[in-house]
Scaffold this motif. Structure first.
Motif, PDB file in Angstrom:
ATOM      1  N   LEU A   1      -1.541   9.918 -11.065  1.00  0.00           N
ATOM      2  CA  LEU A   1      -2.744   9.279 -10.527  1.00  0.00           C
ATOM      3  C   LEU A   1      -3.358   9.873  -9.335  1.00  0.00           C
ATOM      4  O   LEU A   1      -4.634   9.450  -9.354  1.00  0.00           O
ATOM      5  N   GLU A   2      -2.662  10.177  -8.673  1.00  0.00           N
ATOM      6  CA  GLU A   2      -3.211  10.689  -7.161  1.00  0.00           C
ATOM      7  C   GLU A   2      -2.575  11.842  -6.852  1.00  0.00           C
ATOM      8  O   GLU A   2      -1.322  12.396  -7.365  1.00  0.00           O
ATOM      9  N   LYS A   3      -2.819  12.765  -5.758  1.00  0.00           N
ATOM     10  CA  LYS A   3      -2.441  14.117  -5.460  1.00  0.00           C
ATOM     11  C   LYS A   3      -0.991  13.691  -4.830  1.00  0.00           C
ATOM     12  O   LYS A   3      -0.760  12.523  -4.304  1.00  0.00           O
TER      13      LYS A   3
ATOM     14  N   GLY B   1       0.909  -1.404  -0.017  1.00  0.00           N
ATOM     15  CA  GLY B   1       0.136   0.025   0.083  1.00  0.00           C
ATOM     16  C   GLY B   1       0.669   1.123   0.021  1.00  0.00           C
ATOM     17  O   GLY B   1       0.654   2.239  -0.749  1.00  0.00           O
ATOM     18  N   GLU B   2       1.927   1.138   0.864  1.00  0.00           N
ATOM     19  CA  GLU B   2       2.707   2.464   0.836  1.00  0.00           C
ATOM     20  C   GLU B   2       3.433   2.551  -0.231  1.00  0.00           C
ATOM     21  O   GLU B   2       3.581   3.808  -1.083  1.00  0.00           O
ATOM     22  N   GLY B   3       3.909   1.576  -1.086  1.00  0.00           N
ATOM     23  CA  GLY B   3       4.679   1.498  -2.313  1.00  0.00           C
ATOM     24  C   GLY B   3       3.759   1.945  -3.488  1.00  0.00           C
ATOM     25  O   GLY B   3       4.188   2.935  -4.237  1.00  0.00           O
ATOM     26  N   LEU B   4       2.475   1.694  -3.474  1.00  0.00           N
ATOM     27  CA  LEU B   4       1.694   1.878  -4.584  1.00  0.00           C
ATOM     28  C   LEU B   4       1.313   3.346  -4.311  1.00  0.00           C
ATOM     29  O   LEU B   4       0.850   4.245  -5.336  1.00  0.00           O
ATOM     30  N   SER B   5       1.042   3.888  -3.102  1.00  0.00           N
ATOM     31  CA  SER B   5       0.636   5.370  -2.823  1.00  0.00           C
ATOM     32  C   SER B   5       1.767   6.128  -3.443  1.00  0.00           C
ATOM     33  O   SER B   5       1.355   7.199  -4.018  1.00  0.00           O
ATOM     34  N   ARG B   6       3.033   6.032  -3.282  1.00  0.00           N
ATOM     35  CA  ARG B   6       4.051   6.678  -3.807  1.00  0.00           C
ATOM     36  C   ARG B   6       3.952   6.680  -5.256  1.00  0.00           C
ATOM     37  O   ARG B   6       4.235   7.705  -5.712  1.00  0.00           O
ATOM     38  N   LEU B   7       3.949   5.505  -5.707  1.00  0.00           N
ATOM     39  CA  LEU B   7       3.882   5.246  -7.198  1.00  0.00           C
ATOM     40  C   LEU B   7       2.688   6.028  -7.993  1.00  0.00           C
ATOM     41  O   LEU B   7       2.991   7.039  -8.820  1.00  0.00           O
TER      42      LEU B   7
END
Length: 95
Positions: free
Chosen positions: A45-47, A33-39
């Motif tokens: 794709l995200e703020k 989850g942490e890695g995907l949020s950073r990616l």
């Protein structure tokens, strides 16, 4: 240490307590989850601020992993695996 901490553990009786259960779920899915949020933040794709919301990302990973554990309960039981904390289920079961 990471997931290697759980490689030699016999999970036939589950994790020892809620702290260990959460730690296991963190290594299995929280870090993803942490890695995907950073990616997603870097890709646009995200703020961008989501890259710094690691606690939120970790908690979402734990939520998803615990959902998987609930979903796969019978399969894990048949295969001799358990992840539920002993400190919880032992209050309600003799074995």
């Amino acid at each position: 240490v990471g997931m290697a901490e759980f490689v030699d553990k016999d999970l036939g009786q589950g994790t020892a307590d809620v702290k260990q259960y959460n730690r296991y779920c963190h290594f299995v899915a929280g870090l993803v989850g942490e890695g995907l949020s950073r990616l997603f933040a870097v890709s646009g794709l995200e703020k961008p601020s989501m890259a710094n919301e690691l606690h939120l990302s970790d908690q979402m990973g734990l939520f998803l992993q615990k959902t998987n554990i609930i979903r796969d309960y019978l399969e894990d039981y048949v295969d001799g695996r358990a992840f539920w904390p002993q400190s919880v289920w032992s209050k309600y079961s003799k074995s």
